[in-house]
Enzyme design. Structure first.
Site, PDB file in Angstrom:
ATOM      1  N   HIS A  72       8.201  -7.325   1.783  1.00  0.00           N
ATOM      2  CA  HIS A  72       7.892  -6.019   1.189  1.00  0.00           C
ATOM      3  C   HIS A  72       8.380  -4.913   2.121  1.00  0.00           C
ATOM      4  O   HIS A  72       8.117  -4.948   3.314  1.00  0.00           O
ATOM      5  CB  HIS A  72       6.382  -5.866   0.957  1.00  0.00           C
ATOM      6  CG  HIS A  72       5.875  -6.685  -0.201  1.00  0.00           C
ATOM      7  ND1 HIS A  72       4.833  -6.277  -0.996  1.00  0.00           N
ATOM      8  CD2 HIS A  72       6.284  -7.870  -0.697  1.00  0.00           C
ATOM      9  CE1 HIS A  72       4.619  -7.193  -1.937  1.00  0.00           C
ATOM     10  NE2 HIS A  72       5.483  -8.175  -1.770  1.00  0.00           N
ATOM     11  N   TYR A 200      -2.843   0.516  -2.355  1.00  0.00           N
ATOM     12  CA  TYR A 200      -4.166   0.814  -1.797  1.00  0.00           C
ATOM     13  C   TYR A 200      -4.656   2.061  -2.512  1.00  0.00           C
ATOM     14  O   TYR A 200      -4.006   3.105  -2.424  1.00  0.00           O
ATOM     15  CB  TYR A 200      -4.083   1.107  -0.301  1.00  0.00           C
ATOM     16  CG  TYR A 200      -3.787  -0.090   0.577  1.00  0.00           C
ATOM     17  CD1 TYR A 200      -2.483  -0.529   0.785  1.00  0.00           C
ATOM     18  CD2 TYR A 200      -4.819  -0.758   1.231  1.00  0.00           C
ATOM     19  CE1 TYR A 200      -2.216  -1.614   1.611  1.00  0.00           C
ATOM     20  CE2 TYR A 200      -4.557  -1.841   2.070  1.00  0.00           C
ATOM     21  CZ  TYR A 200      -3.258  -2.266   2.248  1.00  0.00           C
ATOM     22  OH  TYR A 200      -2.985  -3.335   3.073  1.00  0.00           O
ATOM     23  N   PRO A 292     -10.538  -5.787   6.505  1.00  0.00           N
ATOM     24  CA  PRO A 292      -9.218  -6.205   6.023  1.00  0.00           C
ATOM     25  C   PRO A 292      -8.294  -5.071   5.570  1.00  0.00           C
ATOM     26  O   PRO A 292      -7.133  -5.317   5.249  1.00  0.00           O
ATOM     27  CB  PRO A 292      -9.547  -7.124   4.838  1.00  0.00           C
ATOM     28  CG  PRO A 292     -10.914  -6.713   4.397  1.00  0.00           C
ATOM     29  CD  PRO A 292     -11.625  -6.233   5.616  1.00  0.00           C
ATOM     30  N   LYS A 296      -4.822  -6.769   9.387  1.00  0.00           N
ATOM     31  CA  LYS A 296      -4.490  -7.081  10.779  1.00  0.00           C
ATOM     32  C   LYS A 296      -5.059  -8.405  11.295  1.00  0.00           C
ATOM     33  O   LYS A 296      -4.621  -8.900  12.342  1.00  0.00           O
ATOM     34  CB  LYS A 296      -5.022  -5.958  11.693  1.00  0.00           C
ATOM     35  CG  LYS A 296      -4.263  -4.661  11.563  1.00  0.00           C
ATOM     36  CD  LYS A 296      -2.960  -4.727  12.335  1.00  0.00           C
ATOM     37  CE  LYS A 296      -1.943  -3.759  11.814  1.00  0.00           C
ATOM     38  NZ  LYS A 296      -0.951  -4.347  10.906  1.00  0.00           N
ATOM     39  N   TYR A 384       1.029  -0.380  10.560  1.00  0.00           N
ATOM     40  CA  TYR A 384       0.956  -1.374   9.488  1.00  0.00           C
ATOM     41  C   TYR A 384       1.923  -2.543   9.725  1.00  0.00           C
ATOM     42  O   TYR A 384       1.552  -3.706   9.539  1.00  0.00           O
ATOM     43  CB  TYR A 384       1.235  -0.701   8.132  1.00  0.00           C
ATOM     44  CG  TYR A 384       0.774  -1.521   6.963  1.00  0.00           C
ATOM     45  CD1 TYR A 384      -0.550  -1.479   6.537  1.00  0.00           C
ATOM     46  CD2 TYR A 384       1.649  -2.382   6.299  1.00  0.00           C
ATOM     47  CE1 TYR A 384      -0.996  -2.262   5.486  1.00  0.00           C
ATOM     48  CE2 TYR A 384       1.220  -3.168   5.249  1.00  0.00           C
ATOM     49  CZ  TYR A 384      -0.102  -3.104   4.840  1.00  0.00           C
ATOM     50  OH  TYR A 384      -0.533  -3.883   3.803  1.00  0.00           O
TER      51      TYR A 384
END
Ligand code: PHB
Length: 404
Positions: A72, A200, A292, A296, A384
């Site tokens: 991604h 998200y 979560p 990580k 990220y």
């Protein structure tokens, strides 16, 4: 029984450590309480940082991940009726890979067993002894027999509820904890993806997340009461909640599918300092937990065992303990930064009990800023995809300068 490194816990941290040590010619034994089937079917998260995928490829356990995992290049933040893309690759040059943790575990178990490695499943009643001595021991029960493993080092990779951290004497460690007043309701579904990239979402009803496992299996989550149970939610009620939080006015809607798994994930931040006592080293969830939201957890476990494998390699090559002595400090710097990122993502994207309209507007403004400012988006993106393993950016810049 005797070995050099006794590894308590056969999750990704323990198995990967055993594999890395094997590549350096260092013998280890992995003890795992569950059966192989139970271990390999546990549903956990599925985002691999750039550095995690590189390590798996470099050490020969990444072939199936490369074939079946999905790369991604960006993730989406959805808020206030809009969806904004964070271009991970454009901002950092790095990508992430979606590949379930239990698939990583399957690949590692197979690799260890094929190489003749010892992974003892069904090891119950584990007790750690003589951790302050030069020959720590692990006692356990297996197939009705009491056994003892004598080692040079014991590594605790048996998760948050495992026996390893609890074996540290009280006075040697400090524990830091934050519990969040919500959980995540997670489902696995059979059906096509709703989008090509993760979403998200902050919604007035609470957080929601659209993720994926494969072209046929999707993973979705929504914020719920921390004490809620999977059985309280009918399929219809789940879909109604996901549509309410995720569908957008331009007609995009979350694809429904056959729900094949439901669970409630607890949310907590936790760090144990230091990650070592005598000849016991803690790695992964045994030492630290992150919520979560930043994806990580497994990546931190991988980073820990990479550092630890270097320290053990140095020790067995030269008798030096410099890297082992720096293990806890090296790992904790990264652990705290990942804890900060996970806490920040969690705070920005969830509704907390008692939050007022002002607080909600602050969250929307922060999301608007993060997605509208290149500097802020880069900060999110570099966390990220994964911060560098060990050094600060100044040290890296110096190295680059002296290399050129
Ligand atoms: C998952 O796919 O399980 C997942 C993805 C992103 C997260 C957490 C979990 O932040």
């Amino acid at each position: 029984m005797r070995t050099r490194v006794g590894i308590v816990g056969g999750g990704p941290a323990g198995l990967l450590l055993s594999h890395l040590l094997h590549l350096r010619g260092i013998e280890s034994v992995v003890l795992e309480a569950r059966s192989r089937e139970d271990l390999e079917s546990e549903i956990r998260a599925g985002v691999l940082e750039h550095g995690t995928t590189e390590l798996l490829m470099e050490t020969g356990v990444g072939d199936r991940m490369r074939r079946e995992g999905a790369v991604h290049r960006s993730v989406n933040l959805q808020f206030d009726g809009r969806r904004e893309r964070i271009d991970l690759e454009g901002l950092t040059g790095k990508t992430i890979t979606l590949y379930g943790q239990h698939e990583v575990v399957k690949d590692l178990v197979r690799t260890r067993l094929e190489a003749g490695g010892e992974v003892l499943f069904g090891a119950k009643g584990i007790e750690l002894r003589d951790l302050g001595s030069e020959e720590p021991k692990v006692r356990f029960l297996r197939e009705g027999e009491e056994r003892e493993l004598r080692c040079d080092f014991v590594v605790g990779t048996d998760g948050f509820h495992g026996v390893s951290r609890k074996s540290l004497p009280d006075r040697v460690s400090t524990e830091y904890e934050r519990r969040y007043p919500f959980g995540w309701f997670g489902i696995l579904i059979e059906g096509p993806p709703s989008t090509e990239e993760l979403i998200y979402a902050l919604h007035e009803r609470g957080f929601a997340l659209v993720s994926t496992r494969s072209p046929e299996i999707q993973r979705l989550y929504f914020q719920c009461d921390p004490n809620d149970e999977a059985g309280n939610w009918s399929d219809d009620r789940i879909w109604a909640e996901l549509h309410a939080r995720l569908d957008t006015e331009d007609g995009w809607t979350v694809n429904e599918g056959n729900i094949i798994h439901k669970n409630v994930v607890q949310m907590r931040s936790f760090v144990c300092e230091p990650m070592r006592y005598g000849r016991l080293f803690l790695a992964g969830d045994a030492a630290h937990i992150v919520p979560p939201t930043g994806a990580k957890g497994m990546n931190l476990a991988v980073a820990d065992v990479r550092v630890l494998s270097r320290g053990l390699t140095e020790f067995y090559a030269s008798g030096e303990t410099e890297l082992l002595d720096g293990y806890s400090e090296t790992c904790l710097r990264r652990v705290w930064k990942a804890s900060r990122f996970s806490w920040w993502m969690t705070s920005m994207l969830h509704r907390f009990d008692g939050d007022d309209a002002f607080q909600y507007r602050m969250q929307v403004a922060e999301l608007d800023y993060v997605t509208g400012s290149r500097a802020a988006a880069t900060s999110l993106a570099e966390n990220y995809v994964g911060l560098p393993m060990e050094r600060g950016f100044e040290a890296q810049a110096k190295e680059r300068a002296s290399a050129s």
